[in-house]
Design a protein around this motif. Structure first.
Motif, PDB file in Angstrom:
ATOM      1  N   LEU A 119       1.004  -1.189   0.059  1.00  0.00           N
ATOM      2  CA  LEU A 119      -0.030  -0.015   0.132  1.00  0.00           C
ATOM      3  C   LEU A 119       0.883   1.301  -0.076  1.00  0.00           C
ATOM      4  O   LEU A 119       0.534   2.183  -0.680  1.00  0.00           O
ATOM      5  N   GLY A 120       2.010   1.211   0.726  1.00  0.00           N
ATOM      6  CA  GLY A 120       2.894   2.257   0.791  1.00  0.00           C
ATOM      7  C   GLY A 120       3.501   2.531  -0.794  1.00  0.00           C
ATOM      8  O   GLY A 120       3.556   3.818  -0.954  1.00  0.00           O
ATOM      9  N   LEU A 121       3.820   1.512  -1.437  1.00  0.00           N
ATOM     10  CA  LEU A 121       4.276   1.863  -2.681  1.00  0.00           C
ATOM     11  C   LEU A 121       3.340   2.553  -3.677  1.00  0.00           C
ATOM     12  O   LEU A 121       3.319   3.323  -4.380  1.00  0.00           O
ATOM     13  N   PHE A 122       1.800   2.191  -3.389  1.00  0.00           N
ATOM     14  CA  PHE A 122       0.750   2.877  -4.221  1.00  0.00           C
ATOM     15  C   PHE A 122       0.696   4.089  -3.699  1.00  0.00           C
ATOM     16  O   PHE A 122       0.688   5.111  -4.512  1.00  0.00           O
ATOM     17  N   THR A 123       0.580   4.444  -2.541  1.00  0.00           N
ATOM     18  CA  THR A 123       0.449   5.964  -2.200  1.00  0.00           C
ATOM     19  C   THR A 123       1.662   6.854  -2.210  1.00  0.00           C
ATOM     20  O   THR A 123       1.574   7.840  -2.687  1.00  0.00           O
ATOM     21  N   SER A 124       2.803   6.184  -2.297  1.00  0.00           N
ATOM     22  CA  SER A 124       3.914   6.793  -2.857  1.00  0.00           C
ATOM     23  C   SER A 124       3.908   7.527  -4.220  1.00  0.00           C
ATOM     24  O   SER A 124       4.401   8.536  -4.580  1.00  0.00           O
ATOM     25  N   ALA A 125       3.587   6.515  -4.961  1.00  0.00           N
ATOM     26  CA  ALA A 125       3.304   6.896  -6.439  1.00  0.00           C
ATOM     27  C   ALA A 125       2.167   7.848  -6.541  1.00  0.00           C
ATOM     28  O   ALA A 125       2.329   9.001  -7.468  1.00  0.00           O
ATOM     29  N   ILE A 126       1.157   7.661  -5.894  1.00  0.00           N
ATOM     30  CA  ILE A 126       0.161   8.677  -6.010  1.00  0.00           C
ATOM     31  C   ILE A 126       0.603  10.217  -5.525  1.00  0.00           C
ATOM     32  O   ILE A 126       0.201  10.998  -6.019  1.00  0.00           O
ATOM     33  N   GLN A 127       1.362  10.157  -4.488  1.00  0.00           N
ATOM     34  CA  GLN A 127       1.938  11.444  -4.026  1.00  0.00           C
ATOM     35  C   GLN A 127       2.625  12.530  -4.911  1.00  0.00           C
ATOM     36  O   GLN A 127       2.671  13.414  -5.057  1.00  0.00           O
ATOM     37  N   ALA A 128       3.598  11.482  -5.505  1.00  0.00           N
ATOM     38  CA  ALA A 128       4.506  11.957  -6.594  1.00  0.00           C
ATOM     39  C   ALA A 128       3.503  12.591  -7.822  1.00  0.00           C
ATOM     40  O   ALA A 128       3.881  13.800  -8.333  1.00  0.00           O
ATOM     41  N   LEU A 129       2.328  11.783  -8.332  1.00  0.00           N
ATOM     42  CA  LEU A 129       1.675  12.375  -9.284  1.00  0.00           C
ATOM     43  C   LEU A 129       0.670  13.526  -8.829  1.00  0.00           C
ATOM     44  O   LEU A 129       0.389  14.553  -9.281  1.00  0.00           O
ATOM     45  N   VAL A 130       0.206  13.471  -7.552  1.00  0.00           N
ATOM     46  CA  VAL A 130      -0.494  14.478  -6.821  1.00  0.00           C
ATOM     47  C   VAL A 130       0.432  15.941  -6.876  1.00  0.00           C
ATOM     48  O   VAL A 130       0.002  17.196  -7.425  1.00  0.00           O
ATOM     49  N   PHE A 131       1.675  15.771  -6.618  1.00  0.00           N
ATOM     50  CA  PHE A 131       2.390  16.974  -6.251  1.00  0.00           C
ATOM     51  C   PHE A 131       2.732  17.352  -7.698  1.00  0.00           C
ATOM     52  O   PHE A 131       2.708  18.858  -7.950  1.00  0.00           O
ATOM     53  N   ALA A 132       3.243  16.597  -8.704  1.00  0.00           N
ATOM     54  CA  ALA A 132       3.329  17.176 -10.283  1.00  0.00           C
ATOM     55  C   ALA A 132       2.191  17.739 -10.839  1.00  0.00           C
ATOM     56  O   ALA A 132       2.094  18.675 -11.719  1.00  0.00           O
ATOM     57  N   THR A 133       0.884  17.096 -10.561  1.00  0.00           N
ATOM     58  CA  THR A 133      -0.213  17.545 -11.143  1.00  0.00           C
ATOM     59  C   THR A 133      -0.448  19.030 -10.605  1.00  0.00           C
ATOM     60  O   THR A 133      -0.944  19.824 -11.380  1.00  0.00           O
ATOM     61  N   LEU A 134      -0.242  19.102  -9.243  1.00  0.00           N
ATOM     62  CA  LEU A 134      -0.550  20.505  -8.785  1.00  0.00           C
ATOM     63  C   LEU A 134       0.326  21.387  -9.192  1.00  0.00           C
ATOM     64  O   LEU A 134      -0.064  22.734  -9.320  1.00  0.00           O
ATOM     65  N   ALA A 135       1.433  21.202  -9.282  1.00  0.00           N
ATOM     66  CA  ALA A 135       2.528  22.122  -9.688  1.00  0.00           C
ATOM     67  C   ALA A 135       2.171  22.498 -11.158  1.00  0.00           C
ATOM     68  O   ALA A 135       2.102  23.685 -11.852  1.00  0.00           O
ATOM     69  N   GLY A 136       1.915  21.401 -12.162  1.00  0.00           N
ATOM     70  CA  GLY A 136       1.430  21.804 -13.585  1.00  0.00           C
ATOM     71  C   GLY A 136       0.075  22.822 -13.340  1.00  0.00           C
ATOM     72  O   GLY A 136      -0.087  23.678 -14.172  1.00  0.00           O
ATOM     73  N   ALA A 137      -0.839  22.351 -12.415  1.00  0.00           N
ATOM     74  CA  ALA A 137      -2.060  23.483 -12.377  1.00  0.00           C
ATOM     75  C   ALA A 137      -1.702  24.643 -12.043  1.00  0.00           C
ATOM     76  O   ALA A 137      -2.291  25.719 -12.421  1.00  0.00           O
ATOM     77  N   TYR A 138      -0.911  24.976 -11.009  1.00  0.00           N
ATOM     78  CA  TYR A 138      -0.494  26.272 -10.573  1.00  0.00           C
ATOM     79  C   TYR A 138       0.349  26.857 -11.823  1.00  0.00           C
ATOM     80  O   TYR A 138      -0.024  28.122 -12.100  1.00  0.00           O
ATOM     81  N   ILE A 139       1.101  26.480 -12.507  1.00  0.00           N
ATOM     82  CA  ILE A 139       1.617  26.896 -13.509  1.00  0.00           C
ATOM     83  C   ILE A 139       0.844  27.350 -14.655  1.00  0.00           C
ATOM     84  O   ILE A 139       0.649  28.372 -15.396  1.00  0.00           O
ATOM     85  N   GLY A 140      -0.102  26.499 -14.908  1.00  0.00           N
ATOM     86  CA  GLY A 140      -1.241  26.929 -16.002  1.00  0.00           C
ATOM     87  C   GLY A 140      -1.998  27.822 -15.471  1.00  0.00           C
ATOM     88  O   GLY A 140      -2.588  28.552 -16.354  1.00  0.00           O
ATOM     89  N   GLU A 141      -2.538  28.063 -14.383  1.00  0.00           N
ATOM     90  CA  GLU A 141      -3.263  29.142 -13.788  1.00  0.00           C
ATOM     91  C   GLU A 141      -2.590  30.287 -13.909  1.00  0.00           C
ATOM     92  O   GLU A 141      -3.279  31.288 -14.178  1.00  0.00           O
ATOM     93  N   ALA A 142      -1.154  30.286 -13.713  1.00  0.00           N
ATOM     94  CA  ALA A 142      -0.453  31.666 -13.998  1.00  0.00           C
ATOM     95  C   ALA A 142      -0.322  32.151 -15.199  1.00  0.00           C
ATOM     96  O   ALA A 142      -0.294  33.271 -15.694  1.00  0.00           O
ATOM     97  N   LEU A 143      -0.492  31.170 -16.256  1.00  0.00           N
ATOM     98  CA  LEU A 143      -0.356  31.408 -17.738  1.00  0.00           C
ATOM     99  C   LEU A 143      -1.542  31.689 -18.273  1.00  0.00           C
ATOM    100  O   LEU A 143      -1.776  32.419 -19.684  1.00  0.00           O
ATOM    101  N   GLU A 144      -2.621  31.480 -17.942  1.00  0.00           N
ATOM    102  CA  GLU A 144      -4.032  31.453 -18.438  1.00  0.00           C
ATOM    103  C   GLU A 144      -4.214  32.906 -18.583  1.00  0.00           C
ATOM    104  O   GLU A 144      -3.984  34.016 -17.480  1.00  0.00           O
ATOM    105  N   GLY A 145      -5.080  33.275 -19.598  1.00  0.00           N
ATOM    106  CA  GLY A 145      -5.512  34.714 -19.562  1.00  0.00           C
ATOM    107  C   GLY A 145      -6.690  34.972 -18.871  1.00  0.00           C
ATOM    108  O   GLY A 145      -7.591  34.194 -18.421  1.00  0.00           O
ATOM    109  N   HIS A 146      -6.974  36.389 -18.614  1.00  0.00           N
ATOM    110  CA  HIS A 146      -8.133  36.745 -17.785  1.00  0.00           C
ATOM    111  C   HIS A 146      -9.105  37.400 -18.643  1.00  0.00           C
ATOM    112  O   HIS A 146      -8.688  38.175 -19.507  1.00  0.00           O
TER     113      HIS A 146
END
Length: 253
Positions: free
Chosen positions: A226-253
């Motif tokens: 279970l730890g292997l699974f959650t460890s992979a999920i945490q890496a995915l969550v971090f990278a996804t949120l990082a991408g979302a924040y960058i996308g939010e900064a780039l989007e037009g208003h």
């Protein structure tokens, strides 16, 4: 009880001259310190970080040393990882500007993923140090805070590069009275990123470590999987949120 006290012990080394150093000195567990002049760093974090970076570099070199049109073996794995990260970046940032951010998101994802799995798979604590103990790099709050701050710098850079000082108009949109809330949001993003990753990895290693000490044979195995699974999920969550924040900064208003 002694093991728990050693693992959960919190050490505070306060530097009254600089409050930033006070925050960075909050640590969990026993540490192997290195001194660089007047500064102390967690030596075990640097050691395990070098191992993780070495594994990533070795995988990259082996997978791309003899490229073929029809990938096989490690080349197939590295191309799959590249496509996965590219799709993640495209989803979060958008088709027009995602390509420039694939290396950043890929580095963040791979470092966290391999770090987390190293803590779940490698028996770091069997390696004896003069004092302290080895653990995954992401098991140290300083590592996760550094990754979160890099993410914050990245999305500020993305916004300023595209919009200039006009990027800061977002703080008063859609109404000026939202300024404090919008500013606070930028401070809470790195905090949530760092403490989410740190807390999950630390909790997983503590639970497995205690159960191995109490019931060393059968019970810890499902939790390790279970730890292997959650460890992979945490890496995915971090990278996804990082991408979302960058996308939010780039989007037009």
């Amino acid at each position: 009880m002694v093991i728990m006290n050693e693992t959960l012990g919190t050490f505070y080394q306060l530097n009254s001259k600089n409050p930033i150093f006070e925050m960075s000195e909050v640590s969990v567990g026993q540490h192997f310190y290195w001194n660089f002049g007047d500064y102390q760093v967690h030596g075990q974090v640097l050691l395990t970080t070098w191992v993780v970076l070495g594994l990533i570099i070795l995988l990259s070199l082996l997978g791309n040393r003899d490229l073929k049109k029809i990938p096989t073996g490690l080349q197939n794995l590295t191309e799959y990882i590249t496509e996965f990260i590219r799709d993640l970046a495209k989803t979060q940032i958008g088709e027009e500007e995602y390509l420039a951010w694939v290396p950043f998101l890929g580095t963040i994802f791979l470092f966290i993923f391999v770090s987390n799995w190293s803590g779940a798979l490698l028996p770091w604590r069997l390696i004896e140090l003069p004092h302290g103990e080895l653990a995954a790099p992401t098991n140290d709050i300083n590592t996760t805070v550094a990754l979160a701050l890099l993410t914050s710098i990245a999305y500020f850079y993305a916004g300023l590069r595209k919009k200039g000082l006009g990027y800061f108009k977002r703080y008063i949109e859609p109404a000026a009275f939202l300024l404090p809330i919008n500013v606070l949001e930028d401070f809470t993003k790195p905090l949530s990123l760092s403490f989410r990753l740190f807390g999950n990895i630390l909790a997983d290693e503590l639970v497995v470590g205690v159960l191995i000490a109490l019931v060393p044979l059968v019970v810890p195995i499902p939790l390790m999987l279970l730890g292997l699974f959650t460890s992979a999920i945490q890496a995915l969550v971090f990278a996804t949120l990082a991408g979302a924040y960058i996308g939010e900064a780039l989007e037009g208003h």
